[in-house]
Scaffold this motif. Sequence first.
Motif, short mmCIF file in Angstrom:
data_model
loop_
_atom_site.label_atom_id
_atom_site.label_comp_id
_atom_site.label_asym_id
_atom_site.label_seq_id
_atom_site.Cartn_x
_atom_site.Cartn_y
_atom_site.Cartn_z
N ASN A 123 0.79 -1.23 0.00
CA ASN A 123 0.00 0.00 0.00
C ASN A 123 0.83 1.28 0.00
O ASN A 123 0.28 2.37 0.11
N ILE A 165 -3.15 0.84 -4.35
CA ILE A 165 -3.24 -0.35 -3.50
C ILE A 165 -3.91 0.03 -2.18
O ILE A 165 -3.45 0.91 -1.46
N GLU A 166 -5.00 -0.66 -1.86
CA GLU A 166 -5.75 -0.36 -0.65
C GLU A 166 -5.21 -1.11 0.58
O GLU A 166 -5.35 -0.64 1.70
N MET A 167 -4.62 -2.28 0.34
CA MET A 167 -4.28 -3.15 1.46
C MET A 167 -3.11 -4.05 1.10
O MET A 167 -3.06 -4.59 -0.01
N ASN A 168 -2.16 -4.20 2.03
CA ASN A 168 -1.11 -5.20 1.85
C ASN A 168 -1.74 -6.58 2.00
O ASN A 168 -2.43 -6.86 2.99
#
Length: 281
Positions: free
Chosen positions: A104, A109-112
């Motif tokens: 992220n 990218i919202e989330m790892n």
Amino acid sequence: MEISALQAKATQIRMDLLQMIAQAQTGHTGGSLSNTDILTALYYRVMNIDPAKPKAADRDRFILSKGHSVESLWSILADRGFFPKEELATFSKFGTKLIGHPNNKVPGIEMNTGALGHGLAVAVGMALAAKKDGAAYRTYCLMGDGEQAEGSVWEAAMAGSHYKLDNLIGIIDRNRLQISGSTEDVMGLDPLEDKWAAFGWHVVSIDGNDMQALIEAFEAVPAINGKPTLVMANTVKGKGVSFAENVPHWHHHVPNQVELEKALAELAATFDNYEQKGQVG
């Protein structure tokens, strides 16, 4: 984009991700090739996103829960302009932001992700937040089929139904292969559609490598009220490269130079066919 242009774009993305994996000498090839059509449909036609405003409050959210198949996503985010395309050459190199799973620190990218079974639970939270805020955005979560053996997936599925999250779309890349072989040999899943329906989801089963079917399934979501949607995208692992299709070894196989040239030639011929028909937009 129209359907034909989306098909051409997916072919281009497959070429990009193969070159990226070959250059890095690492990557998850088979699953990235199988999910390319899904991601192309979402990022070039379906989702409300703006690369110039990656944190816009009204953006649709996407979570790649099967985070190991990130190569197609990196290729698409670069192509859409979330970051310079030249950065793809740094994939999996020391100090890069483009690691082998979603990160992220990268715009878009919202989330790892990477530990399987976590993505849908976070997607449920995002969709529930939208409901509470009266926001119109939707949340999309792409899972692997091997990932369905994780109990946390089903806890999230139950919550999504309980809260009537009709702004939540789960997608399963149903290519029937995982790192250790057939999903049905490792941990039998069928009848998978029936299980999701029993958990209170509206289930649509389609050919996940058919762009027309993908677009129709995603564009029908607003008509579904009071329950989340699960798109069972039946795909071919290694799609687009004839000698990689349905071959378990290609889960994380890095093509050698001969394989790369052969794969790129196949994909270039497919792309040229679209171009000759005037289908590339």
